[in-house]
Structure formats: structure tokens, C-alpha cells
Motif scaffolding. Structure first.
Motif, PDB file in Angstrom:
ATOM      1  N   PHE A 197      36.433  29.557  43.553  1.00 31.52           N
ATOM      2  CA  PHE A 197      37.683  30.187  43.932  1.00 31.52           C
ATOM      3  C   PHE A 197      38.869  29.570  43.198  1.00 31.52           C
ATOM      4  O   PHE A 197      39.896  30.206  43.008  1.00 31.52           O
ATOM      5  N   GLY A 198      38.704  28.341  42.758  1.00 32.94           N
ATOM      6  CA  GLY A 198      39.822  27.557  42.221  1.00 32.94           C
ATOM      7  C   GLY A 198      40.503  28.217  41.040  1.00 32.94           C
ATOM      8  O   GLY A 198      39.911  29.029  40.328  1.00 32.94           O
ATOM      9  N   GLY A 199      41.755  27.827  40.837  1.00 32.84           N
ATOM     10  CA  GLY A 199      42.494  28.260  39.660  1.00 32.84           C
ATOM     11  C   GLY A 199      42.835  29.733  39.647  1.00 32.84           C
ATOM     12  O   GLY A 199      43.198  30.272  38.606  1.00 32.84           O
ATOM     13  N   MET A 200      42.662  30.404  40.774  1.00 33.64           N
ATOM     14  CA  MET A 200      42.982  31.838  40.862  1.00 33.64           C
ATOM     15  C   MET A 200      42.216  32.636  39.817  1.00 33.64           C
ATOM     16  O   MET A 200      42.749  33.549  39.198  1.00 33.64           O
ATOM     17  N   ILE A 201      40.951  32.254  39.615  1.00 36.65           N
ATOM     18  CA  ILE A 201      40.235  32.971  38.553  1.00 36.65           C
ATOM     19  C   ILE A 201      39.596  34.261  39.054  1.00 36.65           C
ATOM     20  O   ILE A 201      39.188  35.095  38.267  1.00 36.65           O
ATOM     21  N   ALA A 254      49.340  27.699  40.359  1.00 36.81           N
ATOM     22  CA  ALA A 254      48.144  27.964  39.558  1.00 36.81           C
ATOM     23  C   ALA A 254      48.425  29.002  38.485  1.00 36.81           C
ATOM     24  O   ALA A 254      47.906  28.912  37.377  1.00 36.81           O
ATOM     25  N   PRO A 274      49.089  28.886  44.807  1.00 37.31           N
ATOM     26  CA  PRO A 274      48.756  29.998  43.903  1.00 37.31           C
ATOM     27  C   PRO A 274      49.843  30.243  42.862  1.00 37.31           C
ATOM     28  O   PRO A 274      49.543  30.510  41.697  1.00 37.31           O
TER      29      PRO A 274
END
Ligand SMILES: Cc1cc2nc3c(=O)[nH]c(=O)nc-3n(C[C@H](O)[C@H](O)[C@H](O)COP(=O)(O)OP(=O)(O)OC[C@H]3O[C@@H](n4cnc5c(N)ncnc54)[C@H](O)[C@@H]3O)c2cc1C
Ligand code: SF4
Ligand code: SF4
Ligand code: SF4
Lengths: 248, 595
Positions: free
Chosen positions: A157-161, A41, A38
Motif C-alpha cells: 500500500f505504501g507510497g500511494m502506488i 507521498a 498521502p
């Protein structure tokens, strides 16, 4: 190394998996820590160096020959660093085999379960195969969505979006649910599971199916623990205690 | 927060901004001077959505049925199915199919702009003048067309023969102008009944779109006798009276282009018993389109290729024969028209000669405006403005040679007139490239497994039936053939990542545009890079394998750096805390295993 989302989700799964691995590897060490993905990211380069460095130190302290990780992001972070030999829990399972009593336990289930692959390991065929092997060993009937394995799609969920753009994240999650041929889904990442639930799907972690009760068409998935920070942190603490007790 | 972006971010951004295929138009619509969305309507025809197809065509052009029949379709020459397999999509015929099947007034956009109080005079009702009239009415100006003939349509009406374009189609489509409130002054010849000066005084702007209607005849010995005419006059008389006074039984047409073929095939229909086509060019060098040549041959036109007319012979005041000399080559080393003759002679017998050797633009300005090749007025190529303020030129009078080009010049002139009337600069901020033909740089490889599926052809009347009347020869597609033909279209656009990525769709039409804007501004809203899932799905499908996630990750780093080590996104405060905890003693553990 279970990563972060799995211990936050389920101390029971941690406990049973540690026991299972210990049976094969008596000298098993366990590290519960974040890999820093994270931080990476978000783009915090300096912090990442420091944090990942502390993990590297832990691994060295434990004099580990080979890392077994249950989190796909940890796998990539460790492999990118090239410091340690690292394998995924899902790829070693077919090699060490499942406990006898679990084989075919779901043969009588009427559930047909869609498989969702984690997108950071799109190229890791051995992991895809391992997951399918486990499902088959357990006796579950499974189906593949159109975009699967090396063409799998992000759970959202990816990329802390999620904190940055929650509305978009929700749409990505819903889209992934639409990809799924059946309502019931198996994943092998606790964050993916949480996304699937938020997208309106019914998802189980592979370890839920392995260690938990047999899922049938009528079964409802465990609640979305990760959606509640308090419960998640309590779980993570519990997982730590479990590890402490089991590795003595 | 002034973010300093690293070299690496700028470098890959530039690569994507310049190489991304997402903004490249398909070959067909880039080539079309009016940029008709051929790919779009062909797809709609292929989906059986004919009303939508007609709407899509009409977004750009008001003559779908007409163009579907006579457009010289430069789009087909550059179609991907042409360059790959030599089997272009029948773009024009599909347009005709959609129009014939589905065009109706309910689909027409009849909205016009708020009245501006400005008046524009347009000379000529051909495609250029008509297009200018449509666009200027849409902009709210009052428009009056001056037409010297009693009929509208220009060469569409009095040049192109009825067997290729029936009057009914043209009449129906031209009602669009009246519906928009365009006024006509029919039968008024500018330069005779009213002068250009008169028009400039009584109107706020003038567009000259009077085409090229003076038939050219080379100087040939003996050609001062009856039975000799030119293509323009011959075809006009036929179109307007269904007869030709000059036409006899044995006809020679001089010229090897499409106009010559129109004359030859029309002569047969009007009662000629024998028609010969005399051309300087060799058979394999004829400028006429192959399809037209074939039609003429089937109908019995005799081709005499590689001959130059030296002298006409007359008897009793009417032409009776032509003396020809063989022509070795038409152009010289410099590519200039300069026929080189041999020493072979021959004679052919005829009682009528039609010269189809070019048309010239007539000067209707009384010498006020300079002319160049073929009589074309000297204009500013970008704006079509002339030396006289408020006077613009469009269509063949400004250099077009086919209908769709004439329309594009009509539109261009209208754009200029609109600016002129608003007192705006004629050029500032104008994208001239988009106002005419340009080349698409699209280069995405063909999908694996793309096959050469052969072009589907329309039905035509048999040659016997054709020559009896002026009825339309080409019967168009039936439903099944149209569907099959439309579905061959390769849909030449790249939207692969946009199909895959929801996030990109929230911010842009394609990464090329997104990163282009970023480079232009030197910055980007943090929410854009922080909305990327880092899932690499875009890269997976991108033919260039652009790594959008890498660029976004790089941007995040640069933003964090500029923001004292913190993410610029509010919600990320929680992750900071989260991460601190994830590395804290409270929640971490390392247990070394023992035997
Ligand atoms: C026989 C023939 C066949 C053709 N076939 C094709 C084809 O198949 N496909 C294709 O794309 N192109 C074809 N063309 C070319 C095409 O017709 C022209 O490029 C196009 O019509 C030009 O449009 P325009 O509006 O500039 O002029 P025009 O269509 O020529 O219209 C000019 C109008 O102005 C009027 N006019 C002239 N002088 C005056 C005056 N002093 N006062 C008032 N009104 C005046 C004329 O009567 C006419 O109505 C053909 C041309 C010819 C001659
Ligand atoms: S294949 Fe279709 S989209 Fe491509 S150039 Fe031809 S008509 Fe246009
Ligand atoms: S990596 Fe980012 S830009 Fe590419 S598909 Fe995933 S979310 Fe979209
Ligand atoms: S896939 Fe996307 S980024 Fe790649 S060329 Fe096409 S539009 Fe551009």
C-alpha cells in the motif's frame, strides 16, 4: 488520534478503543483528522505544510500533553515534526493493561495467526513487542514470517502506488501473502489489512481480535470495507459521530 | 512537463549511479578475456544442472572441454576466494567437469546468419582463427580456413602435449566449425603455396591467425651439431607422429617456462632416461606454473636453476655436454632481460638439447606488413586492422600468449571484419573494454560468517603411471568433489535490492543503471518514482545503504512543482479529492477532553 484508515474501516473499533482509553485517561481528547502523509507521498510540499499545519493547530487547541496514535504513518509524521510527545497505541497497551474480561479469551481457539508488522515502524521494537503482548494476553497462538519486525516487508500500500501502478501493487501484496506461514494474519494498520485481503490473505486488525468475536481456524475476516469508497466515507462519518458522542 | 530536479535529487542519484554494485561483474568473468560467465556456470554445476552449465559456457566459448583442461585461467588469479583466502575456485576444472559429463551436440547452437554473399579467408586453425571463423559464420559470411598442417587446432594440437589435452576432446569440439559450415583448405601454407596478395584478391577480407611457430634459439657457441632442436619443432613432431627423430636418452631442456616443462615431461614419455631442465631463473623465480613444476619433479625431471648455457660440446657430430655458468640475476634494474653471470662453471652431459626459449611469429606477407617484438604484426590495438584494408590479425600473431586471449582476439577481429564487410566504421559506438580483460570494481563486503573452505583438487594419475604413456594425467572431478567445489563459489554479484524489490525489477537491472539513465536523459518517467512503496526495503539490504525512497520522494516533489502542485499521475486525482475530504469539516473532529 486514530488516523484515517481505521475510522474508515471500523467505527465500532473506534468507539470501543476510545472508551478503553478514557477509562485510563479521563481527560482524553480525540482528534480525527489526516496527518497529510498521502499529500507528502505525492510530493505536494506546499499543500502539505498547510494541511499538517491545520492538524498542529487542532492539537494545540486541545492543549494535549501527549499524543496517542493508532496509525503508524501519523506516528512518524508527528515524531518528525518534533512538536509533540507522541506514542503508539500499541506500545502503551502493555503499560495500561487489557480489560480483565478479555484476557485469555482466545485460549481455546485453534487458529494460528501470522503477524505482519507495518513497514514504517520497522525500527520501533516497542510497538512490535506491544502487538505480540496483546496477542499473547488474548491467548492467540501466533507465528512470525521470515521477514518480520525490523526486516518486515511492505504490504504493497505504501507510497500511494495503488492508484499509480495497480498491477505492481497487487504483485507486492501477493508477495507479502506468500511470506506468511499461515493463512490467517493479524495486522495493526487498516490499510495493511486491506492490502492483505487484496493479496489473497485472510487478515484481521488487532482491534478486531481485541474487541470482536474470537477467531478460529474456520473464521472468515471482515469484508474489505476500504475497497469501497462509499462505505469507507460513511464509516468515517460514523466514527466522527461516535467520537462526538463519547467525548463530551 | 519540463521538470527541474533539485540538487539533492541529482546528488544522491549520482552517488547511486556511480557507486551501485549491481552492474559490477564478478571478478572472474571481468578478467576472462572472453567474459565467460564463470559465476553462472559454477552455480549451475553446484545445483547439479549440467546441461544448463554447458549451455551457459557455450554462450561464450565453443571449446569447454579443451579450455577446462588447458586454459591458463586468469579468472582464478582474481577470484574472490583467492584474494580473501588464497584458495581460488577451480573454475577451469569445473568447466571440464561439466563438459565431460554433459556436452553433446543437442546443446550446441548451430544457427548461422542469413548468407551475406561475402567471403572471408582465415589463415590458421588455432583457437584465434577458429573463434573468428565461428563468429563470422554466425554473422552469415562464408569462411575458409587455410591451414598449413594436415591437422586442425594450432598449438592446441601440436604444442600442448596429449597428456594435458587428448586429441579426442579437441576433435569433438572442433566438429562445431564444420557443422557451422566452415570450409578448410588443409596442408596449404600461406606465403608459399598461395600468397597473401592472392587471398586478398579472391576474398572480401582476410584474418591472419597463424600464431607463433618459429622456435627461437639463442646464439650459443658450438650449437651447430646434431641432437639440437627447439620446443615448437619437437612438440609438433611428437604430436603428429608420436615419435621424435632427434630425441636421445639424456636430454637437456633450456628454459624455465611452461613450454619448457611441456618439453621435459614429453621427453620422458617419449623414452628419454634422464631429463634436466636448465633455467636462468632461480628455483623460486621460475615463470612456469607451480602446478606444472610439481608434476615435472614428481616424474623425475631434474631442475638446474640459475645456470646460463655458455657452450655446447659435441662428439662425433652430436652434442655430448653443455658448459654452464652461474646466473646471478636475469633482469637488470630497469626490468629488462639482461642476465648477469657469475664466475662459477659446471658441465652437464646430454645427447639432446631442446631450446624452449620462445617462439616467433613468421612473416607470411612477404614483407608487406610491418612486424615488431617477437614478429608480432603492427596492428591497431582496438580493431586489429592493419595498414592493408581488409586484412586483420588475430591471436598470437597479434600479441596474445594464452589460448583464451587468442580467442578473444579472434572474436575482436571477427567484429571488425563484420563491420568492414558491411561498410561500417570500425570503431563507432564500440565498447572496446568489453572485448578484452578488464578489472571488476566489485566491493561488497563478504557476507558475515564466510569461512575459508579449502579448494577441492582433482584426481591425478600417479607419477609412475604417467610417464609410461601420453595418456591424460588429470582425471578431473568426480560428482561429489565437483559439487563441493562449485558450492564454495561466493557468487560475487550484488542484486540484494533487486531480490527485495519487485518495483525495481519492473524498470531496471539495478538502481545504478536506473539512476544512470535518469542522469543521462535528465528525466525519468513519472510512473517510476510513483511506483515506489517508500518501504526502504532496498536500503535495508543494500551494502551501501542507498536510499532509493528518498530519491523517488524528491523526484515526486520536483514533478509536482513542475505540474502546478499536482501529481503527474492520472490516478492521483482521486487522492487529491480524498485528501481534501480528509481535512474537511464533514469528516474531521477535535474533541477536547474534560475531567
Ligand atoms: C608448448 C605450448 C604450450 C602451451 N600451453 C598453453 C596452455 O596450457 N594454456 C594456454 O592458455 N596457452 C598455452 N599456450 C599458448 C597457446 O597455445 C597459444 O597462445 C594459442 O594457441 C595461440 O593461438 P593462435 O590461434 O593465435 O595460434 P596457434 O594456436 O599457434 O595456431 C596457428 C595455426 O596457424 C597455422 N599456420 C602457421 N603458419 C601458417 C601459414 N603460413 N599458412 C597456413 N597456416 C599457418 C599453424 O599450423 C597453426 O595451426 C601454449 C603454447 C605452447 C607453444
Ligand atoms: S568466488 Fe565465484 S563468483 Fe566470485 S570471483 Fe570466484 S568464481 Fe567468480
Ligand atoms: S523503497 Fe521503493 S525502491 Fe526501495 S524497496 Fe521499497 S518500493 Fe522498492
Ligand atoms: S543493493 Fe541494490 S542499490 Fe545497493 S549496491 Fe546492490 S544493486 Fe546497488
Amino acid at each position: 488520534m486514530p488516523g484515517c484508515s481505521l475510522p474508515s474501516y471500523s467505527p465500532e473499533n473506534i468507539s470501543k478503543t476510545v472508551q478503553y482509553l478514557k477509562n485510563t485517561y479521563p481527560e482524553l481528547s480525540v482528534i480525527q483528522k489526516c496527518c497529510g502523509k498521502p499529500t507528502k507521498a505525492l510530493g505536494q510540499v506546499d499543500l502539505l505544510k498547510q494541511r499538517f499545519g491545520s492538524l498542529v493547530q487542532d492539537i494545540k487547541d486541545c492543549e494535549i500533553d501527549e499524543m496517542i496514535v493508532a496509525c503508524q504513518n501519523c506516528l512518524n509524521m508527528l515524531r518528525e515534526s518534533k512538536e509533540f510527545k507522541t506514542v503508539s497505541l500499541w506500545e502503551i497497551m502493555p503499560k495500561i493493561g487489557l480489560p480483565k474480561e478479555l484476557r485469555g479469551k482466545a485460549a481455546g481457539s485453534d487458529a494460528v495467526i501470522s503477524i505482519h508488522d507495518s513497514c514504517p515502524v520497522r525500527q520501533e521494537t516497542a510497538i512490535h513487542d506491544g502487538v505480540r503482548w496483546v496477542m499473547q494476553e488474548l491467548g492467540y497462538k501466533t507465528v512470525e514470517p521470515d521477514c518480520t519486525r525490523e526486516r518486515t516487508r511492505c504490504c504493497g500500500f505504501g507510497g500511494m502506488i495503488v492508484p499509480a501502478n495497480p498491477d505492481l501493487a497487487k504483485r507486492v501484496m501477493e508477495r507479502r501473502i506468500k511470506d506468511m506461514p499461515t493463512e490467517q494474519i493479524v495486522v495493526y494498520c487498516a490499510a495493511c489489512r486491506s492490502s492483505m485481503l487484496m493479496g489473497g490473505g485472510k487478515a484481521w486488525h488487532l482491534l478486531d481480535l481485541l474487541w470482536g468475536p474470537v477467531v478460529t481456524k474456520a473464521s472468515q475476516p471482515p469484508e474489505n470495507v476500504l475497497a469501497s469508497p462509499v462505505k469507507a466515507w460513511i464509516n468515517r462519518y460514523k466514527s466522527k459521530v461516535v467520537i462526538k458522542r463519547q467525548i463530551t | 512537463m519540463a521538470v527541474q530536479y533539485t540538487e539533492q535529487v541529482l546528488k544522491i542519484s549520482t552517488e547511486v549511479a556511480t557507486g551501485c554494485q549491481g552492474l559490477q561483474p564478478p571478478f572472474c568473468s571481468a578478467e576472462c578475456p572472453m567474459h565467460t560467465d564463470a559465476m553462472g556456470y559454477v552455480r549451475l554445476v553446484g545445483e547439479g544442472r549440467l546441461d544448463d552449465a554447458v549451455r551457459k559456457i557455450r554462450e561464450r566459448v565453443f571449446l569447454p572441454g579443451t579450455l577446462g583442461r588447458v586454459c591458463a585461467h586468469p579468472c582464478e588469479a582474481v577470484c574472490r576466494r583467492e584474494s580473501e583466502f588464497g584458495q581460488p575456485i577451480a573454475v577451469a576444472a569445473l568447466k571440464r567437469y561439466a563438459a565431460d559429463k554433459a556436452d553433446k551436440e543437442e546443446l550446441w547452437d548451430l544457427a548461422v546468419g542469413q548468407p551475406t554473399g561475402k567471403k572471408v579467408a582465415i589463415v590458421g586453425s588455432g583457437p584465434a582463427g577458429a573463434q573468428a571463423a565461428v563468429d563470422l559464420r554466425k554473422a552469415g559470411h562464408a569462411v575458409t580456413i587455410y591451414e598449413k598442417l594436415p591437422v586442425v587446432g594450432g598449438m592446441l594440437r601440436v604444442g600442448i602435449p596429449n597428456y594435458r589435452l587428448p586429441d579426442a576432446v579437441l576433435d569433438f569440439e572442433y566438429t562445431y566449425l564444420t557443422k557451422l559450415g566452415v570450409e578448410y583448405k588443409m596442408g596449404v601454407e600461406v606465403g608459399k603455396q598461395v600468397s597473401l596478395v592472392d587471398l586478398s584478391l579472391s576474398y572480401d577480407a582476410v584474418v591472419l591467425a597463424h600464431g607463433a611457430h618459429k622456435g627461437l634459439m639463442p646464439n650459443v657457441n658450438g650449437a651447430v651439431c646434431d641432437g639440437i632442436t627447439n620446443a615448437v619443432d619437437f612438440l609438433r613432431e611428437l604430436a603428429m607422429t608420436s615419435k621424435s627423430k632427434v630425441l636421445g636418452k639424456r636430454v637437456a631442456v633450456i628454459g624455465g617456462g611452461d613450454v619448457a616443462i611441456d618439453c621435459a615431461r614429453s621427453a620422458l614419455r617419449a623414452g628419454a632416461e634422464e631429463v634436466q631442465l636448465v633455467t636462468l631463473e632461480k628455483e623460486n623465480e621460475l615463470p612456469a606454473s607451480p602446478h606444472e613444476q610439481e608434476g615435472a619433479r614428481e616424474e623425475g625431471v631434474v631442475f638446474r636453476c640459475g645456470w646460463c648455457l655458455e657452450e655446447t660440446v659435441s662428439q662425433g657430430g652430436r652434442v655430448s655436454a653443455l658448459r654452464l655458468k652461474d646466473c646471478r640475476s636475469v633482469k637488470d634494474e630497469n626490468g629488462q632481460f639482461n642476465p648477469r653471470l657469475g664466475d662459477q662453471d659446471t658441465e652437464i652431459y646430454c645427447d639432446t638439447v631442446i631450446f624452449a626459449t620462445g617462439q616467433r611469429v613468421e612473416d607470411i606477407s612477404g614483407g608487406a606488413m610491418a612486424q615488431t617484438n617477437g614478429g608480432r604484426y603492427v596492428v591497431d590495438g582496438d580493431t586489429l586492422a592493419t595498414a592493408i584494408p581488409g586484412v586483420f590479425v588475430a591471436g598470437d600473431a597479434a600479441g596474445s600468449t594464452i589460448v583464451i586471449q587468442a580467442m578473444a582476439l579472434g572474436r575482436k577481429a571477427a567484429l571488425s571484419v563484420d563491420r568492414y564487410l558491411k561498410g561500417q566504421d570500425l570503431t563507432a559506438g564500440r565498447d572496446f573494454k568489453s572485448e578484452y580483460t578488464y578489472e571488476s570494481k566489485f566491493k561488497v563486503p563478504l557476507e558475515a560468517g564466510t569461512e575459508n573452505i579449502k579448494r577441492v583438487h582433482t584426481q591425478v594419475l600417479s607419477a609412475d603411471e604417467r610417464t609410461k604413456t601420453f595418456a591424460e594425467c588429470d582425471l578431473g572431478f568426480d560428482d561429489e568433489d565437483a559439487l563441493a567445489e562449485a558450492q564454495r563459489c561466493l557468487q560475487c554479484e550484488c542484486k540484494k535490492c533487486m531480490i527485495e524489490c519487485l518495483m525495481l525489477n519492473d524498470f531496471t537491472r539495478c538502481p545504478g543503471e536506473l539512476f544512470g539513465t535518469f542522469l543521462g536523459k535528465g528525466d525519468i518517467e513519472p510512473i517510476v518514482p510513483y511506483s515506489c512503496n517508500m518501504c526502504n526495503q532496498c536500503t535495508l539490504v543494500c551494502p551501501e545503504e542507498y536510499k532509493m525512497a528518498d530519491i523517488f520522494a524528491g523526484m515526486r516533489k520536483d514533478m509536482v512543482k513542475a505540474n502546478h502542485g499536482k501529481s503527474p499521475i492520472k490516478g492521483h486525482g482521486a487522492i487529491d479529492i480524498h485528501q481534501k475530504l480528509s481535512f474537511s469539516k464533514m469528516f474531521t473532529i477535535k474533541r477536547k477532553g474534560r475531567k
